[in-house]
Scaffold this motif. Sequence first.
Motif, PDB file in Angstrom:
ATOM      1  N   UNK A 101       0.842  -1.187   0.000  1.00 58.36           N
ATOM      2  CA  UNK A 101       0.000   0.000   0.000  1.00 58.36           C
ATOM      3  C   UNK A 101       0.884   1.246   0.000  1.00 58.36           C
ATOM      4  N   UNK A 102       0.565   2.186  -0.885  1.00 62.03           N
ATOM      5  CA  UNK A 102       1.307   3.445  -0.972  1.00 62.03           C
ATOM      6  C   UNK A 102       0.422   4.585  -0.455  1.00 62.03           C
ATOM      7  N   UNK A 103       0.935   5.345   0.522  1.00 64.73           N
ATOM      8  CA  UNK A 103       0.210   6.490   1.076  1.00 64.73           C
ATOM      9  C   UNK A 103       1.085   7.723   0.967  1.00 64.73           C
ATOM     10  N   UNK A 104       0.645   8.702   0.200  1.00 60.39           N
ATOM     11  CA  UNK A 104       1.334   9.987   0.103  1.00 60.39           C
ATOM     12  C   UNK A 104       0.726  10.905   1.155  1.00 60.39           C
ATOM     13  N   UNK A 105       1.557  11.375   2.086  1.00 59.58           N
ATOM     14  CA  UNK A 105       1.032  12.274   3.120  1.00 59.58           C
ATOM     15  C   UNK A 105       0.703  13.616   2.476  1.00 59.58           C
ATOM     16  N   UNK A 106      -0.521  14.082   2.675  1.00 58.87           N
ATOM     17  CA  UNK A 106      -0.969  15.282   1.977  1.00 58.87           C
ATOM     18  C   UNK A 106      -0.411  16.570   2.573  1.00 58.87           C
ATOM     19  N   UNK A 107       0.029  16.545   3.821  1.00 59.79           N
ATOM     20  CA  UNK A 107       0.550  17.773   4.420  1.00 59.79           C
ATOM     21  C   UNK A 107       1.995  17.651   4.905  1.00 59.79           C
ATOM     22  N   UNK A 108       2.599  16.487   4.704  1.00 56.40           N
ATOM     23  CA  UNK A 108       3.997  16.290   5.063  1.00 56.40           C
ATOM     24  C   UNK A 108       4.755  15.816   3.827  1.00 56.40           C
ATOM     25  N   UNK A 109       6.063  16.075   3.829  1.00 54.91           N
ATOM     26  CA  UNK A 109       6.847  15.827   2.622  1.00 54.91           C
ATOM     27  C   UNK A 109       7.423  14.408   2.594  1.00 54.91           C
ATOM     28  N   UNK A 110       6.544  13.395   2.583  1.00 54.98           N
ATOM     29  CA  UNK A 110       7.010  12.026   2.429  1.00 54.98           C
ATOM     30  C   UNK A 110       5.860  11.122   2.003  1.00 54.98           C
ATOM     31  N   UNK A 111       6.248   9.965   1.491  1.00 53.41           N
ATOM     32  CA  UNK A 111       5.319   8.911   1.082  1.00 53.41           C
ATOM     33  C   UNK A 111       5.755   7.628   1.777  1.00 53.41           C
ATOM     34  N   UNK A 112       4.819   6.868   2.322  1.00 55.17           N
ATOM     35  CA  UNK A 112       5.173   5.624   2.998  1.00 55.17           C
ATOM     36  C   UNK A 112       4.661   4.425   2.201  1.00 55.17           C
ATOM     37  N   UNK A 113       5.424   3.345   2.278  1.00 52.43           N
ATOM     38  CA  UNK A 113       5.039   2.076   1.684  1.00 52.43           C
ATOM     39  C   UNK A 113       4.799   1.070   2.798  1.00 52.43           C
ATOM     40  N   UNK A 114       3.636   0.412   2.774  1.00 51.67           N
ATOM     41  CA  UNK A 114       3.268  -0.563   3.786  1.00 51.67           C
ATOM     42  C   UNK A 114       3.159  -1.939   3.140  1.00 51.67           C
TER      43      UNK A 114
ATOM     44  N   UNK B 246       4.887  -0.915   8.330  1.00 48.83           N
ATOM     45  CA  UNK B 246       5.779   0.008   7.640  1.00 48.83           C
ATOM     46  C   UNK B 246       6.936  -0.731   6.986  1.00 48.83           C
ATOM     47  N   UNK B 247       7.230  -0.367   5.719  1.00 47.36           N
ATOM     48  CA  UNK B 247       8.363  -0.915   4.996  1.00 47.36           C
ATOM     49  C   UNK B 247       9.436   0.123   4.746  1.00 47.36           C
ATOM     50  N   UNK B 248       9.038   1.246   4.150  1.00 48.34           N
ATOM     51  CA  UNK B 248      10.018   2.282   3.828  1.00 48.34           C
ATOM     52  C   UNK B 248       9.315   3.607   3.562  1.00 48.34           C
TER      53      UNK B 248
ATOM     54  N   UNK C 287      10.222  10.220  -9.611  1.00 52.59           N
ATOM     55  CA  UNK C 287      10.408   8.783  -9.705  1.00 52.59           C
ATOM     56  C   UNK C 287      11.590   8.377  -8.834  1.00 52.59           C
ATOM     57  N   UNK C 288      11.361   7.343  -7.994  1.00 58.43           N
ATOM     58  CA  UNK C 288      12.390   6.847  -7.091  1.00 58.43           C
ATOM     59  C   UNK C 288      12.669   5.369  -7.366  1.00 58.43           C
ATOM     60  N   UNK C 289      13.907   4.974  -7.130  1.00 57.61           N
ATOM     61  CA  UNK C 289      14.270   3.566  -7.234  1.00 57.61           C
ATOM     62  C   UNK C 289      13.694   2.823  -6.037  1.00 57.61           C
ATOM     63  N   UNK C 290      13.672   1.482  -6.077  1.00 62.51           N
ATOM     64  CA  UNK C 290      13.193   0.727  -4.915  1.00 62.51           C
ATOM     65  C   UNK C 290      13.972   1.030  -3.636  1.00 62.51           C
ATOM     66  N   UNK C 291      15.212   1.534  -3.785  1.00 62.75           N
ATOM     67  CA  UNK C 291      16.024   1.892  -2.616  1.00 62.75           C
ATOM     68  C   UNK C 291      15.778   3.317  -2.134  1.00 62.75           C
ATOM     69  N   UNK C 292      14.879   4.030  -2.812  1.00 60.60           N
ATOM     70  CA  UNK C 292      14.562   5.387  -2.374  1.00 60.60           C
ATOM     71  C   UNK C 292      15.411   6.474  -2.995  1.00 60.60           C
ATOM     72  N   UNK C 293      16.238   6.121  -3.982  1.00 63.06           N
ATOM     73  CA  UNK C 293      17.060   7.131  -4.658  1.00 63.06           C
ATOM     74  C   UNK C 293      16.243   7.793  -5.762  1.00 63.06           C
ATOM     75  N   UNK C 294      16.308   9.125  -5.823  1.00 66.65           N
ATOM     76  CA  UNK C 294      15.562   9.843  -6.858  1.00 66.65           C
ATOM     77  C   UNK C 294      16.165   9.576  -8.230  1.00 66.65           C
ATOM     78  N   UNK C 295      15.294   9.198  -9.185  1.00 71.58           N
ATOM     79  CA  UNK C 295      15.739   8.914 -10.556  1.00 71.58           C
ATOM     80  C   UNK C 295      15.539  10.118 -11.454  1.00 71.58           C
TER      81      UNK C 295
END
Length: 358
Positions: free
Chosen positions: A267-280, A286-288, A318-326
């Motif tokens: 599950x991907x959740x983009x926080x609407x008021x904070x600058x991050x996205x979490x993957x569950x 929590x995964x990353x 776009x980010x890699x699976x490791x979280x690096x910006x592509x």
Amino acid sequence: MKTKLRRVMALVLTVSMLIGTAATALAAPTDDLPETGAIVAEQGVNPEAPPADPVPDETTPPAEDEPEQNEEEKEPSEQLKEKPELDPEESETPAAVLAKVFAAPAEGQEGHRVLISGSHHDRIAIVDYDGSTIWELEGLDTVWSEANDADLLPNGNIVYAARNDFAPAGSYVRMIRPAYPETTGYDLLWEYEVPKGAENHTSQALPDGGVLVGESYADRVRIVELDPNGNVRKEFTINGETLPEFEIVGNTHNHIRQVHKTSDGHYMLVHFSKNYTVELDSDGSFLKSYPFGTGFMADKDKDGNVVIAGGNTPNIKKFSPDGEEIWTIAANSIPGVTLGFPAAINLLDNGNIVLANW
């Protein structure tokens, strides 16, 4: 504000721009489905063209010409291969309309045939390549005229999420059967009411016929999966104790827009008021985290890379699976287009993205 289709713009990726918050490119289904059936074909993926006829082997002598047979002499299997001309009356059947909707694009055809919905549009519609309407639902019974998610199933049903702060249920999800071949009208198959005081902007159709819902409250976020008949089959709650990596800010409108389930069951959740996205993971653990948020939705491509539509931050990253910006598509990266509020995204297998730009 009226819905407009803009031509496909080419950058590093091809991005189909629409004014709205949800846009889904349509592709042919692979099987017939029941009225509330499962999705069996990934939407947004154009079927590959059939392979060319094989080149004859020059070392193989050509077959001798066979005498022609008249209709009486032909085997039944040969007669079935002949396609009779379509009766004009049959061209306006529900099956004929759906065949058109899901037909592969002609060679050289730009853009997509799409299903659109959005905020303050008061409209859900299947729109053809030339911008004409194949079917539409107008007059959404919501004060905000807000339907921020919609999916077209291969059997022709549509599931959509709408929000109404002043209705008995603040938000709802509906599965409907459009009245094909009519261009308007529908039958309601089922409705799921979101508890009063919550917002929901998600109605993702899942491969097995279920539907994903993401409810935002002031003190929590609730992820719900419905079965093909609209009944709750799975749920979990996100709050400060269950998932401290996702901050609860005390405002219903500022947690999430669309939660999205990826092909690997996460599950991907983009926080609407904070600058991050979490993957569950599939259990909601929590995964990353990815360092980009204040956005609308995120999804994974076929290689596992994560693409995030920035919403209030008018970028797509776009980010890699490791979280690096592509890469980043900024507000003015695409010539002739300004990203205002990048909303729903549809990732195609060929690497292109269909984007709803609000």
